[in-house]
Design a protein around this motif. Structure first.
Motif, short mmCIF file in Angstrom:
data_model
loop_
_atom_site.label_atom_id
_atom_site.label_comp_id
_atom_site.label_asym_id
_atom_site.label_seq_id
_atom_site.Cartn_x
_atom_site.Cartn_y
_atom_site.Cartn_z
N HIS A 200 0.86 -1.19 0.00
CA HIS A 200 0.00 0.00 0.00
C HIS A 200 0.90 1.23 0.00
N SER A 202 0.68 3.53 2.20
CA SER A 202 0.75 4.03 3.58
C SER A 202 2.18 4.20 4.13
N GLN A 205 3.34 7.61 4.63
CA GLN A 205 2.95 8.41 5.81
C GLN A 205 4.15 8.53 6.74
N ARG A 226 0.17 -6.82 -4.55
CA ARG A 226 -0.27 -7.88 -3.63
C ARG A 226 -0.41 -9.17 -4.40
N GLN A 240 -2.84 3.32 -5.87
CA GLN A 240 -3.50 3.97 -4.74
C GLN A 240 -3.10 5.44 -4.67
N GLU A 242 -2.63 7.77 -1.35
CA GLU A 242 -2.66 7.88 0.10
C GLU A 242 -2.84 9.36 0.44
N ALA A 344 -6.00 10.20 7.85
CA ALA A 344 -5.33 9.56 6.71
C ALA A 344 -6.38 8.80 5.92
N1 DAH Z 1 -3.48 1.13 3.40
C1 DAH Z 1 -4.84 0.65 3.39
C2 DAH Z 1 -4.97 -0.48 2.40
O1 DAH Z 1 -4.23 -0.51 1.45
C3 DAH Z 1 -5.80 1.72 3.01
C4 DAH Z 1 -5.91 2.78 4.05
C5 DAH Z 1 -6.88 2.69 5.02
C6 DAH Z 1 -5.02 3.81 4.07
C7 DAH Z 1 -7.00 3.64 5.99
C8 DAH Z 1 -5.13 4.80 5.04
C9 DAH Z 1 -6.13 4.68 6.00
O2 DAH Z 1 -4.31 5.85 5.13
O3 DAH Z 1 -6.23 5.67 6.96
O4 DAH Z 1 -5.81 -1.31 2.54
#
Ligand code: DAH
Length: 377
Positions: A200, A202, A205, A226, A240, A242, A344
């Motif tokens: 992801h 993330s 962050q 994935r 994605q 983010e 987020a």
């Molecule tokens: N990283 C998560 C995923 O790939 C998606 C996600 C959910 C990102 C909540 C976020 C968040 O920043 O706050 O499934």
């Protein structure tokens, strides 16, 4: 070539020349011979042979005349031989030179004819491409977030488990790792850390907060991976965006207001949003955002009657996960969890694009079939 060696290979005495007036007929003959030779010369190799035969230092005709006629001649013949030789030399040299020039321009001419560009032929068309739909959607999303003060950052697609999991409050053996079953790199023994294709966006962050003190307002577009089996809604690679906003006074209202603004900008002002409780290790509380079904207008009923197949009659479509940043995450980046707060979100771009442009198979994004790409110029 006519026999020209004979007279020049002999001395005048051997040729029986004793008086000056006997000299000029020999030169006249030589000139006729030369002119006949010259007439046969049409290209470079022939020209070179002619030049060597007449002008070569060692045994060219002119040298032979000098050696055999001029040098041994008696003083009263020398004058006539010298005059004849000079005249013949200037004739031979000038003719050889002008033939050289003629051959050269002739070659140029024929090269020009050969290489001439035919302006009447149709040109080569190089069609201008366009951005892939995913790239276009990235840009749409970026523009919306730019307009409310976010900036774009990008990060590595190969990550360490620390950034992809641990620093996001996902310790080893946490069950959510199962959802992200992914590709690890084959590394040589002794490599400092395992590496994986990020599951992801993330991790960015963490990387952003490590580098930057609050306030933070960033979005992170990018590819993620994935180990999913391909079908109409799954692909082992997808995209994605983010989002992360952290400051000293960010509330849940800022969070929902921002998301609602985005969704209305992206899908149009007619849509409604809602959120449902959910779970992510790095947000608390966590939510799942839904939007009213863009296909049936949220009624749950398809245009021709019957249940809307897209939302299965629910009137709502699940959009993406989000939440308020879990204070535990601040601990990993040396932010003071008592002073800062933030939200987020992580959206699947392929999914958003499929909804907005009514595409029912995620695989078309990766097949690059021009018949598909052309529909989004
Ligand atoms: N990283 C998560 C995923 O790939 C998606 C996600 C959910 C990102 C909540 C976020 C968040 O920043 O706050 O499934």
């Amino acid at each position: 070539m006519p026999n020209i060696d004979n007279p020049t290979g002999k001395t005048l005495a051997q040729l029986g020349v004793t008086r000056p007036d006997q000299v000029s007929p020999f030169f006249a003959d030589l000139r006729v011979t030369f002119d006949a030779n010259l007439a046969l010369v049409h290209e470079e190799t022939e020209w070179k042979m002619l030049r060597d035969r007449w002008l070569a230092r060692k045994s060219g005709v002119l040298t032979l005349i000098t050696d055999n006629w001029l040098k041994p001649a008696s003083p009263d013949l020398k004058r006539a031989v010298g005059a004849g030789l000079n005249e013949l030399r200037s004739h031979v040299e000038s003719q050889i030179e002008s033939r050289r020039a003629a051959i050269e321009t002739g070659a140029d001419q024929s090269a020009l004819t050969r290489d001439r560009i035919d302006l009447s032929l149709p040109g080569v068309t190089r069609p201008i491409g366009s951005h892939h739909l995913i790239r276009q959607v990235f840009q749409e999303i970026e523009d919306i977030f730019f307009s409310i003060g976010f900036s774009v950052v990008e990060g590595p697609e190969i990550e360490t488990p620390y950034y992809n999991f641990e620093a996001l409050n996902i310790p080893e053996f946490h069950p959510v790792r199962d959802d992200m079953d992914t590709f690890y790199l084959d590394l040589p023994k002794g490599a400092p850390s395992p590496l994986l294709l990020r599951t992801h966006t993330s991790p960015m962050q963490i990387r952003t907060m490590e580098k930057q003190k609050p306030p933070v307002r960033v979005i992170v577009p990018g590819k993620v991976y994935r180990r999913d089996n391909p079908d109409a809604t799954h692909s082992f690679i997808f995209h994605q965006v983010e989002g992360l906003a952290v400051d000293t006074d960010i509330t849940f209202c800022d969070f929902t207001g921002t998301i609602e603004y985005f969704v209305k900008q992206f899908f149009g002002p007619g849509v409604k949003t809602r959120f449902r409780p959910s779970y992510f290790p790095f947000t608390e509380p966590s939510v799942e955002f839904d939007v009213t079904c863009i296909f049936c207008g949220g009624t749950g009923t398809a245009a021709g009657g019957g249940v809307c197949s897209k939302c299965k009659g629910a009137g709502w479509i699940e959009l993406f996960g989000a939440g308020m940043v879990d204070p535990a995450v601040y601990g990993f980046v040396n932010y003071d969890a008592k002073k800062v707060s933030g939200f987020a979100f992580g959206m699947g771009i392929d999914r958003l694009a499929m909804l907005k442009y009514q595409i029912d198979d995620i695989q078309v994004f990766f097949q690059n079939d021009v018949r598909f790409l052309k529909q989004f110029p």
